[in-house]
Write an enzyme that holds these catalytic residues in place. Structure first.
Site, PDB file in Angstrom:
ATOM      1  N   ARG A 180       2.950  -8.402   3.671  1.00 42.41           N
ATOM      2  CA  ARG A 180       2.274  -7.868   3.135  1.00 42.41           C
ATOM      3  C   ARG A 180       2.826  -7.154   1.513  1.00 42.41           C
ATOM      4  NH1 ARG A 180      -4.198  -5.104   3.927  1.00 42.41           N
ATOM      5  NH2 ARG A 180      -4.913  -5.852   1.645  1.00 42.41           N
ATOM      6  N   ALA A 197     -11.596  -8.013   5.514  1.00 40.75           N
ATOM      7  CA  ALA A 197     -11.589  -7.313   6.437  1.00 40.75           C
ATOM      8  C   ALA A 197     -12.699  -6.431   7.072  1.00 40.75           C
ATOM      9  CB  ALA A 197     -10.729  -5.775   6.094  1.00 40.75           C
ATOM     10  N   GLN A 257     -18.337   4.447   3.106  1.00 42.40           N
ATOM     11  CA  GLN A 257     -19.036   5.888   4.114  1.00 42.40           C
ATOM     12  C   GLN A 257     -19.266   5.529   4.733  1.00 42.40           C
ATOM     13  OE1 GLN A 257     -22.758   6.432   2.324  1.00 42.40           O
ATOM     14  NE2 GLN A 257     -22.451   5.632   0.667  1.00 42.40           N
ATOM     15  N   TYR A 271       3.086   2.358   2.003  1.00 46.28           N
ATOM     16  CA  TYR A 271       4.185   2.239   3.305  1.00 46.28           C
ATOM     17  C   TYR A 271       5.750   2.634   3.259  1.00 46.28           C
ATOM     18  CZ  TYR A 271      -0.714   2.528   4.800  1.00 46.28           C
ATOM     19  OH  TYR A 271      -1.768   3.351   4.672  1.00 46.28           O
ATOM     20  N   GLU A 301       0.922  -1.294  -0.375  1.00 41.87           N
ATOM     21  CA  GLU A 301      -0.082   0.262   0.024  1.00 41.87           C
ATOM     22  C   GLU A 301       0.378   1.165  -0.207  1.00 41.87           C
ATOM     23  OE1 GLU A 301      -3.656  -3.130  -0.244  1.00 41.87           O
ATOM     24  OE2 GLU A 301      -1.673  -2.645   1.058  1.00 41.87           O
ATOM     25  N   HIS A 341      -1.424   4.136  -1.782  1.00 48.40           N
ATOM     26  CA  HIS A 341      -2.807   5.007  -1.792  1.00 48.40           C
ATOM     27  C   HIS A 341      -2.502   5.853  -2.466  1.00 48.40           C
ATOM     28  CE1 HIS A 341      -4.267   2.777   2.081  1.00 48.40           C
ATOM     29  NE2 HIS A 341      -3.235   3.180   2.626  1.00 48.40           N
TER      30      HIS A 341
END
Length: 679
Positions: A217, A313, A342, A169, A167, A255
């Site tokens: 991951r 998840a 949301q 990081y 992602e 991201h």
């Protein structure tokens, strides 16, 4: 009893320990761990899922040092005096016969505080702050911090750790040249760029021993133009495997990538092809992730040999009992995650406690459950949309006698409109869930029944709950009643056909949905049979994995099936009121499809020639076949005054109470709360 999902419920032998099934509850940032009394609340959150047979779960991310925190108040695990707090979580999970890993996450250049660091001083597009380049001393210290964090996790009773290398990081930032521009032993060649991740894994394995799960991951698709290429991903995975990884979890997209990966417009299982390809390169188990939300789909991923486990998840926010219901053959009772974002991601990015639209209890497990009623009441619910269904289900669960009146031929209300929009087919799952619950609870449901006030009064109900929803607002525009005009509800329910040239009045969330609907020649697609290839082509994802970052040089053109104009009175980007983590993808979709967005619009009139406008003060005629109105809603409260005048107890919830922007999070929460307290 034979399981309907034999692959999903087969044990997985990791050598020194065995997982009782192939289901991982992946890491989620809930902010529970950052709250007062957060560890007790986290323990209750995990224990509720553990008691329902999840084999393995992962905490939210804990930084190994202060620099790695995602924000000033984010959690760090780097001291022995923190171990006792973590034991609250591990003890609760182990008491429920499940296993749990601590996720170690260093934000790198994604961190939002003044001390952020990264391999090189390259600012992330999604962060206003630029990082400081790590010195070699910083790197060595940080490797040691990862290993110390893992050792503390073992002392706290965790069954292992997940090292977050996906992602975008810190560990991912070391792996690719776009964020690692170093010319020392930690940058340049792939061997050097891999070195940080490998040293973290090696040092961690040395510190925790052989009988401790070390899950890594790994990003299998960066979805960035200068991301890792496939050969580098395979080489890195093999090297990490040799360094001591027990199993790999897979991640998709940084991201800052401009490809949606977990929102509702992403087809179910869109990215499992990458996990499947990597699995053939490794000798340790591999986990598939992203947009897997039901047991049949998870079973199919395993049966096809695409992975050894599946990670879900947010489905565990929607239904903590997911695994038990699947194991017992009750999949039709699962409250399915619809990937709306949301109440989870949208609120997390505002630093608010995570929740779930379809399960308002998520992350609030320490709050007492509604008690059964001593004296059941006869309750009428007018309207079978999200608010009414949530109330009716909750009230029936407490023992009330509930009758739902729905004027339409099916339950669902506004969700029936939502499910017609391409990419929102999963909204039908929420309707299915509530309908099944009402059936199991013995509630009466009367469809095609537009109930009158006198009927409710005569029936003598103890209370009436008006969840009658909204109707589309018609703005004051000359010619608004012209035959070429229709509202969004008429369109999405198929009541009115539309031509090839269409103007949409209103650029909010509903306007975006209507544009997406009209852009498709055949909009209704079964989410259980998604067109993954079309999605990947539209967003430029290379299924053959031949290009860096997994992206094609040019996405495949996807022109709209119609000529579309999206008009809004205000200046600025369309989509005001839409979810912050999904609206950018909606806007890009309109751009890719060639939808013309007109801002700063004044509406003059509608006539046989079309829609007459002033656009930024300049007159313009849109010669269209139809005009679709998406200009807000008004509450439907027609029964309220008559029922009150008759002295009945009457409650307004959902859109019937307040229209505004359609807000299913509020509607379901209001229905749930009223059900918990009424009577």
């Amino acid at each position: 009893m034979n399981s309907p999902y034999p692959h999903l419920f087969a044990p997985l032998d990791l050598g020194f320990t065995t997982l009782k099934n192939r289901i991982l509850m992946g890491s989620m940032h809930t902010l529970l761990e950052d709250m007062p009394d957060g560890f007790r609340k986290s323990a209750a959150f995990f224990a509720e899922r553990a008691r329902a047979d999840v084999a393995l779960m992962v905490t939210g991310g804990f930084a190994p040092n202060d620099e790695g925190r995602l924000s000033e108040g984010s959690s760090v695990f780097n001291r022995a005096d923190q171990v006792a707090d973590h034991r609250l979580i591990t003890a609760a999970v182990h008491a429920a016969d499940s296993k749990i890993l601590l996720q170690i996450l260093h934000g790198g250049r994604y961190s939002r505080h003044g001390a952020l660091v990264a391999p090189s001083p390259v600012r992330a597009q999604i962060n206003k702050l630029a990082p400081r380049a790590m010195t070699e001393a910083d790197i060595e210290r940080t490797i040691e911090d990862f290993a110390r964090c893992a050792a503390l996790a073992r002392e706290a009773g965790y069954d292992g750790v997940e090292i977050m290398g996906s992602e975008g990081y810190l560990l991912t930032q070391f792996l690719v040249p776009r964020t690692n521009q170093r010319d020392d032993a930690w940058g340049g060649s792939l061997h050097n760029r891999q070195r940080f991740a490998l040293e973290v894994v090696r040092r961690t394995r040395e510190r925790v021993g052989a009988d401790f799960i070390l899950m890594y991951r790994l990003s299998v698709l960066d979805l960035l133009p200068d991301g890792a290429d496939w050969a580098e991903i395979v080489a890195t995975a093999r090297a990490l495997q040799g360094a001591g990884v027990t199993l790999f979890n897979t991640g998709v997209g940084w991201h800052e990538a401009r490809v949606p990966t977990i929102a509702h417009m992403v087809p179910r299982g869109a990215f499992t092809f990458a996990a499947a390809r990597l699995r053939g390169e490794l000798s340790v188990p591999l986990i598939a992730s992203n947009r897997i939300n039901n047991p049949a789909q998870a079973e199919a991923v395993l049966a096809r040999g695409e992975a050894d486990m599946v990670s879900m998840a947010r489905p565990f926010l929607a239904d903590p009992q997911f695994v038990r219901k699947a194991r017992e053959g009750r999949a039709d009772e699962i409250n399915t995650c619809i990937a709306c974002n949301q109440a989870c991601l949208d609120v997390i990015f505002r630093d608010q406690l995570c929740g779930c639209m379809v399960n308002p209890r998520a992350c609030r497990e320490t709050e007492p459950l509604p008690a059964p009623v001593r004296t059941p009441q006869r309750l009428a619910v007018v309207g079978g949309g999200p608010a009414g269904l949530a109330f009716a289900t909750g009230a029936a669960q407490r023992g009330h006698h509930v009758t739902v009146y729905e004027a339409a031929a099916q339950l669902g209300g506004q969700f029936n409109l939502a499910k017609a929009v391409p990419g929102k087919g999963d909204y039908a799952e929420t309707i299915r869930y509530y309908a099944r619950q009402l059936e199991l609870l013995g509630a009466a449901v009367r469809l095609n029944h537009r109930v009158a006030a006198q009927e409710l009064i005569t029936a003598g109900y103890d209370a009436v709950v008006l969840a009658s929803g909204v109707r589309a607002r018609r703005p004051d525009i000359a010619g608004i009643d012209h035959p070429l005009v229709l509202d969004y509800a008429e369109l999405l329910t198929g009541q009115r056909p539309v031509g090839q040239r269409v103007a949409i009045i209103g650029g909010g969330g509903i306007g975006l949905d209507v544009a997406e609907y009209l852009a498709h020649a055949e909009p209704n697609q079964d989410p259980a049979r998604p067109d993954i290839d079309a999605f990947l082509q539209m967003w430029g994802v290379d299924r053959q994995l031949g290009a860096r970052g997994g992206l094609l040089p040019e996405p495949v053109a996807v022109p709209s099936a119609r000529t579309l104009y999206l008009c809004q009175r205000s200046d600025g980007l369309p989509g005001r009121g839409a979810g912050m983590t999904t609206v950018w993808a909606h806007r890009l979709t309109l751009q890719k499809r060639g939808v013309q967005v007109l801002t700063g619009v004044e509406y003059a009139r509608i006539d046989d020639a079309g829609l007459h406008l002033l656009v930024q003060g300049e007159p313009r005629l849109l010669a269209v076949d139809n005009v679709v109105i998406c200009a807000g809603q008004e509450p439907q409260q027609a029964l309220f005054a008559a029922l009150q005048a008759a002295g009945m107890a009457v409650h307004l919830i959902g859109g019937a109470r307040e229209a505004g922007e359609l807000n299913a999070v509020r509607a379901i929460a209001e229905g749930t709360q009223l059900a918990a307290t009424l009577g």
